[in-house]
Design a protein around this motif. Structure first.
Motif, PDB file in Angstrom:
ATOM      1  N   GLY A  91      13.766   1.715  -8.451  1.00 27.76           N
ATOM      2  CA  GLY A  91      12.342   1.787  -8.744  1.00 27.76           C
ATOM      3  C   GLY A  91      11.532   2.112  -7.507  1.00 27.76           C
ATOM      4  N   LEU A  92      10.501   1.302  -7.206  1.00 32.04           N
ATOM      5  CA  LEU A  92       9.627   1.547  -6.066  1.00 32.04           C
ATOM      6  C   LEU A  92      10.414   1.484  -4.762  1.00 32.04           C
ATOM      7  CD1 LEU A  92       6.396  -0.476  -6.939  1.00 32.04           C
ATOM      8  CD2 LEU A  92       6.704   2.000  -6.986  1.00 32.04           C
ATOM      9  N   PRO A  93      10.190   2.431  -3.849  1.00 29.09           N
ATOM     10  CA  PRO A  93      10.880   2.371  -2.559  1.00 29.09           C
ATOM     11  C   PRO A  93      10.399   1.179  -1.742  1.00 29.09           C
ATOM     12  CG  PRO A  93       9.206   4.098  -2.562  1.00 29.09           C
ATOM     13  CD  PRO A  93       9.286   3.592  -3.965  1.00 29.09           C
ATOM     14  N   VAL A  94      11.246   0.727  -0.849  1.00 25.26           N
ATOM     15  CA  VAL A  94      10.944  -0.421   0.002  1.00 25.26           C
ATOM     16  C   VAL A  94      10.549   0.090   1.384  1.00 25.26           C
ATOM     17  CG1 VAL A  94      11.856  -2.523   1.048  1.00 25.26           C
ATOM     18  CG2 VAL A  94      12.529  -1.877  -1.281  1.00 25.26           C
ATOM     19  N   TYR A  95       9.473  -0.485   1.921  1.00 26.61           N
ATOM     20  CA  TYR A  95       9.001  -0.097   3.244  1.00 26.61           C
ATOM     21  C   TYR A  95       8.943  -1.346   4.122  1.00 26.61           C
ATOM     22  CZ  TYR A  95       7.801   4.228   0.910  1.00 26.61           C
ATOM     23  OH  TYR A  95       7.875   5.395   0.200  1.00 26.61           O
ATOM     24  N   ILE A 128       0.846  -1.207   0.000  1.00 25.91           N
ATOM     25  CA  ILE A 128       0.000   0.000   0.000  1.00 25.91           C
ATOM     26  C   ILE A 128       0.873   1.246   0.000  1.00 25.91           C
ATOM     27  CG2 ILE A 128      -1.648   1.344   1.363  1.00 25.91           C
ATOM     28  CD1 ILE A 128      -2.790  -1.305   2.381  1.00 25.91           C
ATOM     29  N   MET A 129       1.896   1.264   0.840  1.00 25.96           N
ATOM     30  CA  MET A 129       2.765   2.433   0.950  1.00 25.96           C
ATOM     31  C   MET A 129       3.546   2.649  -0.343  1.00 25.96           C
ATOM     32  SD  MET A 129       3.150   4.650   3.460  1.00 25.96           S
ATOM     33  CE  MET A 129       3.196   3.966   5.098  1.00 25.96           C
ATOM     34  N   ALA A 130       4.077   1.581  -0.927  1.00 26.78           N
ATOM     35  CA  ALA A 130       4.862   1.710  -2.152  1.00 26.78           C
ATOM     36  C   ALA A 130       3.998   2.210  -3.310  1.00 26.78           C
ATOM     37  CB  ALA A 130       5.507   0.370  -2.495  1.00 26.78           C
ATOM     38  N   ARG A 131       2.779   1.672  -3.445  1.00 32.04           N
ATOM     39  CA  ARG A 131       1.894   2.106  -4.519  1.00 32.04           C
ATOM     40  C   ARG A 131       1.470   3.564  -4.333  1.00 32.04           C
ATOM     41  NH1 ARG A 131      -0.730  -2.256  -7.429  1.00 32.04           N
ATOM     42  NH2 ARG A 131       0.214  -4.241  -6.832  1.00 32.04           N
ATOM     43  N   THR A 132       1.227   3.969  -3.084  1.00 28.93           N
ATOM     44  CA  THR A 132       0.855   5.363  -2.831  1.00 28.93           C
ATOM     45  C   THR A 132       2.004   6.304  -3.164  1.00 28.93           C
ATOM     46  OG1 THR A 132      -0.604   4.609  -1.038  1.00 28.93           O
ATOM     47  CG2 THR A 132      -0.072   6.952  -1.105  1.00 28.93           C
ATOM     48  N   SER A 133       3.242   5.890  -2.869  1.00 31.86           N
ATOM     49  CA  SER A 133       4.411   6.699  -3.214  1.00 31.86           C
ATOM     50  C   SER A 133       4.523   6.871  -4.721  1.00 31.86           C
ATOM     51  CB  SER A 133       5.681   6.051  -2.660  1.00 31.86           C
ATOM     52  OG  SER A 133       6.822   6.814  -3.007  1.00 31.86           O
ATOM     53  N   PRO A 170      11.128   0.259  11.168  1.00 34.69           N
ATOM     54  CA  PRO A 170      12.140   0.782  10.233  1.00 34.69           C
ATOM     55  C   PRO A 170      11.506   1.760   9.256  1.00 34.69           C
ATOM     56  CG  PRO A 170      12.300  -1.604  10.421  1.00 34.69           C
ATOM     57  CD  PRO A 170      11.037  -1.209  11.128  1.00 34.69           C
ATOM     58  N   GLY A 171      12.183   2.859   8.987  1.00 34.32           N
ATOM     59  CA  GLY A 171      11.632   3.899   8.133  1.00 34.32           C
ATOM     60  C   GLY A 171      12.025   3.739   6.684  1.00 34.32           C
ATOM     61  N   GLY A 172      11.120   4.089   5.782  1.00 32.38           N
ATOM     62  CA  GLY A 172      11.409   4.139   4.358  1.00 32.38           C
ATOM     63  C   GLY A 172      11.435   5.571   3.878  1.00 32.38           C
ATOM     64  N   VAL A 182       0.564  -4.683  12.153  1.00 32.26           N
ATOM     65  CA  VAL A 182       1.656  -4.572  11.181  1.00 32.26           C
ATOM     66  C   VAL A 182       1.794  -3.098  10.819  1.00 32.26           C
ATOM     67  CG1 VAL A 182       2.545  -5.289   8.943  1.00 32.26           C
ATOM     68  CG2 VAL A 182       1.139  -6.868  10.291  1.00 32.26           C
ATOM     69  N   SER A 183       3.001  -2.536  11.021  1.00 39.01           N
ATOM     70  CA  SER A 183       3.214  -1.094  10.827  1.00 39.01           C
ATOM     71  C   SER A 183       4.292  -0.851   9.782  1.00 39.01           C
ATOM     72  CB  SER A 183       3.635  -0.423  12.137  1.00 39.01           C
ATOM     73  OG  SER A 183       2.700  -0.685  13.168  1.00 39.01           O
ATOM     74  N   VAL A 184       4.109   0.211   9.002  1.00 35.09           N
ATOM     75  CA  VAL A 184       5.127   0.709   8.075  1.00 35.09           C
ATOM     76  C   VAL A 184       5.116   2.230   8.178  1.00 35.09           C
ATOM     77  CG1 VAL A 184       5.034  -1.222   6.452  1.00 35.09           C
ATOM     78  CG2 VAL A 184       3.472   0.703   6.162  1.00 35.09           C
ATOM     79  N   ARG A 185       6.252   2.834   7.835  1.00 36.38           N
ATOM     80  CA  ARG A 185       6.296   4.298   7.858  1.00 36.38           C
ATOM     81  C   ARG A 185       7.198   4.809   6.742  1.00 36.38           C
ATOM     82  NH1 ARG A 185      10.487   6.895  10.991  1.00 36.38           N
ATOM     83  NH2 ARG A 185      12.002   5.377  11.773  1.00 36.38           N
ATOM     84  N   ALA A 186       6.851   5.985   6.244  1.00 35.55           N
ATOM     85  CA  ALA A 186       7.600   6.625   5.164  1.00 35.55           C
ATOM     86  C   ALA A 186       8.074   7.992   5.641  1.00 35.55           C
ATOM     87  CB  ALA A 186       6.721   6.755   3.923  1.00 35.55           C
ATOM     88  N   GLY A 187       9.264   8.023   6.238  1.00 33.21           N
ATOM     89  CA  GLY A 187       9.840   9.286   6.708  1.00 33.21           C
ATOM     90  C   GLY A 187       9.048   9.969   7.785  1.00 33.21           C
TER      91      GLY A 187
END
Length: 693
Positions: free
Chosen positions: A479-483, A411-416, A467-469, A443-448
């Motif tokens: 290509g797509l960032p990793v989160y 979800i995070m990678a596609r939104t980016s 861990p932050g992406g 389950v958590s992810v974060r982008a900066g």
């Protein structure tokens, strides 16, 4: 040259060499006097008598006669000064006025020296007297120049203070506070001040200093065509200066009754606020004890009104842009927070206090068909309309990717990637948590973005190690960032906090200091998520001054949430004729275990209708899911997932038809129903509530 006047007895007092000096003194307008202290006789020469405005034949040498020529109010001070000089046998110098024959006054200057005999006794006073009118006139003129310079400095200080006060203003409220400040009133010497705007042909007061506010409000809330002070100056764009109560009553007869509410007011000034040729408002000032306005004062007031008008026009434009951004922000943010069994969710959004700007901070909660919930908080770069618009697009895109069933990292990678394709040159930070209320698995992810914060049931708090992406909108090296995903478990009674950096960040302190204060505020705050959110905003707002926008989301896993395993799932294979029959029996058994037997018949009927519709019209297999939802688990949710993106359609079945009744039954029997896209397929769901009791 004549001798002394006032006595014909006694030896000559002036020798021949002295006469030469007297001639020089006479040429310079200085007379001589001798005062015999024993006899009390005062003798003047002709020049001295001329300075005093006395003709020679009128002078009798008596001090009382001299006193009648002097200004009576000045006489006590003159006598006291001379008496002290006689006692101390010293000299004196003083100015006093004498009244001439035509009634006018003349300033004179007298200098005297006390003469003592051989035994140290004061016997006479010898001195000079001269006309000091021109000298004091020059002094008066110098003083007038000094006053004029002081007035100009004061006027420049007024304009300078107002300019400094208006420089940082952005909104109409900021301008109003600057104009109605106590310091500006003191500098202007006014008692009250009122600021009004012209809006749609009406005069609307936006601020005053609070003195006689009711009177000011009643006086100025009117149409611009009425005969009232503010209306007049806005209509004519010319200032009005009133210097008496009678003039005010005559000019505005409809306001005579209001004069009694301000008994000390004696003057008023009403100034139009003109910007780019249009009157956008007016400024009103009232004065106590004032009876006139000098030309310099009118010039200063005109400069004051011009400065206020320019700032006010800028503030009006800013407020319009802010209103537009606020409208976008309000539309883009969720209108309500969904209620999910086992969770208590509270959200807050607060714009920055220092600017009043609306930015790109947002929050969202996305319920999934399987009972899980996605919590999101993000922040788009910037504080303007563009940031608010980009925020809305991001929120919709992220919600769509979540609805398709993608895992958090995807979800995070596609939104980016979506933000990159918008080509707005903006980036965004974001934190996302996928929570299962039944198990607490998160389950958590974060982008900066700042990490989530967890408060456990025992009151301890910690920042989750997620861990932050890269921020959204920035491409990774491949290509797509990793989160990376981080997995944690929320125990019953735990509270998860997601927030933007505006809650902890300030320009005057280190970020770690704000983070530590947030942990302490979360630890000591109330248990319920609503009061806790208010506590965090109050505590952290006092620390940061709320220099930036703040968005926060609190999700508390309640202790009375649905227990683990309270869910039924059955796979319906299209080629297996017994699959649906087995699923119906298993559903009946599950309802009995959940103490929901009263829903058995309706649940079985609706489950069959949803499943049959999926098997007949999608050409593939389907999955039936059922489980308690809502407060106390008093509602049943049925979900059928299939691999087709085609949405079911409600059709009017003709009489005697054997199909077309499915969605009609769902609408009639279910409390709610809907369709949720998921990847290349969809979820069709409905809810049934237990009857009361």
């Amino acid at each position: 040259m004549h001798g002394f006047r006032g006595s014909n007895s006694g030896p000559p007092l002036i020798s021949e060499p002295d006469r030469v000096g007297r001639v020089a003194m006479a040429i310079n307008g200085m007379g001589v006097f001798v005062w015999d202290l024993e006899s009390g006789v005062m003798r003047y020469d002709d020049v001295g008598l001329s300075v005093m405005g006395i003709r020679p034949h009128e002078w009798d040498g008596r001090l009382d006669t001299l006193g009648t020529r002097m200004v009576q109010s000045e006489l006590p001070a003159v006598r006291a000064r001379v008496d002290r000089a006689v006692r101390e046998r010293t000299s004196f110098s003083l100015y006093f006025r004498v009244r001439l024959r035509d009634g006018s006054l003349r300033w004179t200057h007298t200098q005297g020296n006390v003469i003592s005999d051989g035994e140290g006794r004061a016997v006479r006073v010898v001195g000079v007297i001269r006309d000091a009118s021109q000298e004091l006139l020059a002094v008066d003129q110098t003083e007038e120049v000094r006053r004029a310079r002081g007035d100009r400095r004061r006027q420049a200080a007024i304009v300078g203070h107002l300019s400094d006060a208006l420089a940082p203003t952005l909104t109409v409220g900021d301008v109003t506070r600057a104009v109605t400040s106590t310091r500006l009133l003191e500098q202007l010497g006014a008692a009250t001040v009122a600021l009004a705007l012209s809006e749609g042909g009406r005069v609307v007061m936006v601020g005053s200093n609070g003195t006689a506010e009711e009177w000011i409000r009643n006086l100025h809330l009117a149409r611009s065509t009425e005969l009232l002070p503010f209306s007049e100056v806005i209509r004519t764009r010319k200032p009005v200066f009133i210097t008496s109560r009678a003039e005010f009553a005559a000019r505005y007869p409809g306001l005579r009754a209001f004069l009694d509410r301000m008994p000390d007011a004696t003057a008023a000034a009403y100034l139009p606020l003109v910007a780019q040729g249009s009157a956008i408002g007016a400024l009103g000032l009232s004065y106590n004890g004032k009876t006139c306005f000098t030309s310099d004062e009118r010039t200063v007031l005109s400069a004051v009104s011009s400065a206020i008008a320019q700032s006010l026009q800028r503030a009006l434009l800013y407020d319009k842009e802010h209103e537009l951004a606020a409208g976008l922000q309000e539309v883009m943010l969720p209108a309500s927070t969904p209620r999910m069994a086992g969770t208590e969710v509270t959200t807050r959004y607060c714009p920055a206090h220092s600017r009043g700007d609306i930015g790109g901070d947002w929050y969202d909660t996305i319920p999934l068909p399987d009972g899980r919930i996605i919590a999101v908080v993000g922040d788009v770069q910037g504080h303007d309309v563009t940031a608010a618009a980009v925020m809305g697009q991001l929120r919709v895109a992220l919600r769509a990717y979540a609805g398709e069933g993608h895992p958090p990292a995807s979800i995070m990678a596609r939104t980016s990637a979506f933000l990159t394709e918008l080509d707005t040159e903006r980036f965004a930070t974001c934190v996302l948590a996928l929570i299962d209320p039944r198990t607490g698995l998160t389950v958590s992810v974060r982008a900066g973005h700042p990490e989530p914060v967890l408060r456990r049931p025992d009151g301890s708090v910690t920042r989750l190690d997620v861990p932050g992406g890269l921020p959204l909108g920035l491409d990774g090296p491949s290509g797509l960032p990793v989160y990376p995903e981080a997995v944690n478990v929320l125990e019953p009674g735990s509270t998860l906090l997601l927030c933007t950096d505006g809650l902890i960040e300030t320009r005057t302190a280190d970020l770690d200091q704000g983070a530590a204060l947030l942990l302490d505020a979360l630890r000591t705050g109330p248990e319920r998520s609503g009061p806790l959110a208010d506590h965090l905003l109050d505590t952290m707002g006092a620390y940061t001054g709320q220099e930036d926008d703040v968005a926060l989301l609190l999700l508390r896993r309640t202790a009375d949430g649905p227990a683990t395993g309270r869910q039924f799932t059955a796979t319906l294979v299209r080629t297996d004729p017994d699959a649906l029959h087995c699923a119906r029996h298993r559903l009946r058994s599950a309802l009995h275990d959940w103490s929901m037997d009263p829903l058995g018949d309706i649940a079985e009927l609706l489950a069959c209708e949803l499943a049959t519709n999926a098997l007949l019209h999608t050409g593939g297999d389907a999955t039936l899911t059922a489980g308690p939802v809502g407060p106390g688990g008093r509602a049943l949710r049925l979900t059928v997932a299939d691999g087709s993106s085609a949405c079911p359609r409600r059709r009017a079945a003709p009489e005697g038809a054997t199909s077309g009744h499915g969605l009609v039954l769902v609408e009639e029997l279910a409390t709610a129903w809907g369709v949720t896209p998921c990847g290349t397929g969809k979820y069709v769901w409905c809810e049934i509530a237990l009857p009361p009791g």
